[in-house]
Write a protein that holds these residues in place. Structure first.
Motif, PDB file in Angstrom:
ATOM      1  N   GLU A  64       0.818  -1.215   0.000  1.00 48.57           N
ATOM      2  CA  GLU A  64       0.000   0.000   0.000  1.00 48.57           C
ATOM      3  C   GLU A  64       0.850   1.264   0.000  1.00 48.57           C
ATOM      4  OE1 GLU A  64      -3.929   1.473  -0.260  1.00 48.57           O
ATOM      5  OE2 GLU A  64      -3.165  -0.597  -0.290  1.00 48.57           O
ATOM      6  N   HIS A 120     -14.567  -1.301  -6.124  1.00 48.10           N
ATOM      7  CA  HIS A 120     -15.906  -1.089  -5.568  1.00 48.10           C
ATOM      8  C   HIS A 120     -16.597   0.095  -6.257  1.00 48.10           C
ATOM      9  CE1 HIS A 120     -14.891  -3.984  -2.496  1.00 48.10           C
ATOM     10  NE2 HIS A 120     -13.836  -3.277  -2.162  1.00 48.10           N
ATOM     11  N   SER A 179     -10.126   9.625 -12.662  1.00 51.40           N
ATOM     12  CA  SER A 179      -9.577   9.933 -11.345  1.00 51.40           C
ATOM     13  C   SER A 179     -10.519   9.530 -10.222  1.00 51.40           C
ATOM     14  CB  SER A 179      -9.252  11.429 -11.243  1.00 51.40           C
ATOM     15  OG  SER A 179     -10.429  12.209 -11.393  1.00 51.40           O
ATOM     16  N   THR A 209      -9.870   5.878  -9.312  1.00 47.69           N
ATOM     17  CA  THR A 209      -8.472   5.493  -9.125  1.00 47.69           C
ATOM     18  C   THR A 209      -8.040   5.742  -7.687  1.00 47.69           C
ATOM     19  OG1 THR A 209      -8.033   6.112 -11.428  1.00 47.69           O
ATOM     20  CG2 THR A 209      -6.120   5.772  -9.999  1.00 47.69           C
ATOM     21  N   ARG A 210      -7.567   4.702  -7.019  1.00 48.31           N
ATOM     22  CA  ARG A 210      -7.104   4.835  -5.632  1.00 48.31           C
ATOM     23  C   ARG A 210      -5.742   5.482  -5.557  1.00 48.31           C
ATOM     24  NH1 ARG A 210      -7.008  -0.623  -2.593  1.00 48.31           N
ATOM     25  NH2 ARG A 210      -5.924   0.806  -1.179  1.00 48.31           N
ATOM     26  N   GLY A 211      -4.917   5.268  -6.573  1.00 49.80           N
ATOM     27  CA  GLY A 211      -3.567   5.810  -6.591  1.00 49.80           C
ATOM     28  C   GLY A 211      -2.824   5.306  -7.804  1.00 49.80           C
ATOM     29  N   LEU A 225       1.639   3.182  -3.341  1.00 49.63           N
ATOM     30  CA  LEU A 225       0.646   3.950  -4.086  1.00 49.63           C
ATOM     31  C   LEU A 225       0.952   5.442  -3.985  1.00 49.63           C
ATOM     32  CD1 LEU A 225      -2.842   2.336  -3.366  1.00 49.63           C
ATOM     33  CD2 LEU A 225      -1.631   2.434  -5.547  1.00 49.63           C
ATOM     34  N   ARG A 266      -4.222   2.347 -10.176  1.00 52.13           N
ATOM     35  CA  ARG A 266      -4.784   1.246  -9.397  1.00 52.13           C
ATOM     36  C   ARG A 266      -6.251   1.587  -9.144  1.00 52.13           C
ATOM     37  NH1 ARG A 266      -7.932  -1.655  -5.905  1.00 52.13           N
ATOM     38  NH2 ARG A 266      -6.745  -3.059  -4.555  1.00 52.13           N
ATOM     39  N   ASP A 296     -10.207   1.547  -8.062  1.00 48.48           N
ATOM     40  CA  ASP A 296     -11.052   1.192  -6.931  1.00 48.48           C
ATOM     41  C   ASP A 296     -12.169   0.321  -7.474  1.00 48.48           C
ATOM     42  OD1 ASP A 296     -13.050   1.078  -4.979  1.00 48.48           O
ATOM     43  OD2 ASP A 296     -12.529   3.045  -4.180  1.00 48.48           O
TER      44      ASP A 296
END
Length: 226
Positions: free
Chosen positions: A179, A214, A194, A197-199, A182, A210, A212
């Motif tokens: 993690e 969900h 964007s 996108t988590r990161g 990221l 990466r 998301d």
């Protein structure tokens, strides 16, 4: 009409659909009286109801298989704090989804369109190992349009009891990260992607978004329900 089901015994799947289009429709003996009104089975409400059942159904127990065959994914030596993602390309952009939500990666196949579809992200149905799976365009959501590559692949994933297939332009190997690797999403990243996108991950001198899973699949699911 191209067949939407493989020649497997009816008992092979607990989820069955009366595929009348293969018996008395354009693929069968064409004896269905509704053909005079609809001209093609794709335009018939029976076909539409079958598609709706697929949208509402749960994933049958035991049908979620390994995310990727070893020949494609390689050995994944997971540690307590590492995560595994599959890296793929849409147009010129690179993205990644966790392998835990993936069922398989396969070749592109015919997509059977649905009548009266209003959501551009809903492409239709695809036959995956004898099962009809909803095919969606995550490219439409992430980069604003569908890409077309003859070397593309079809990714099959699951989320919250639903199963989706979506075409991508290229699939690479899985990638392990922690993690802390990221990086924040810069303001220069397109607004369309964007929000999902988590990161960013560094992979082969590229920035990979990466995703998301969900947020992405819930958005797709809400759109298909309209």
């Amino acid at each position: 009409m191209t067949s939407l089901a493989s020649d497997v015994p009816a008992a092979a799947s607990p989820f069955e659909i009366d595929n009348c289009w293969q018996r008395i429709g354009v693929r069968g003996d064409k004896s269905c009286p509704e053909l005079r009104r609809h001209a093609h089975c794709h335009n018939c409400e029976v076909f539409s109801r079958a598609a709706s059942r697929l949208l509402d159904r749960d994933v049958p127990p035991g049908e979620i298989t390994a995310a990727l065959p070893p020949a494609e994914a390689g050995a994944i030596a997971r540690s307590s704090n590492s995560q595994s993602v599959l890296v793929f390309r849409l147009g010129s952009e690179w993205f990644a989804l966790p392998t835990l939500v993936l069922d398989e990666v396969t070749g592109l196949r015919p997509i059977h369109s649905l009548p009266h579809r209003r959501n551009p992200a809903l492409l239709g149905l695809v036959n995956v190992r004898g099962e009809l799976v909803i095919c969606v365009s995550i490219a439409q959501v992430l980069i604003g349009g569908e890409q077309h590559s003859p070397q593309g692949r079809l990714i099959v994933a699951h989320h919250a009891g639903s199963r989706f297939a979506f075409p991508v332009d290229e699939v690479q190997y899985t990638h392990l990260y922690v993690e802390a690797e990221l990086k924040p999403v810069p303001a220069t990243v397109a607004q369309s992607s964007s929000g999902f996108t988590r990161g960013l991950l560094s992979w082969r001198d590229r920035n990979v978004g990466r995703l998301d899973e969900h947020a992405l699949f819930e958005t797709l699911g809400r759109g298909l329900a309209r």
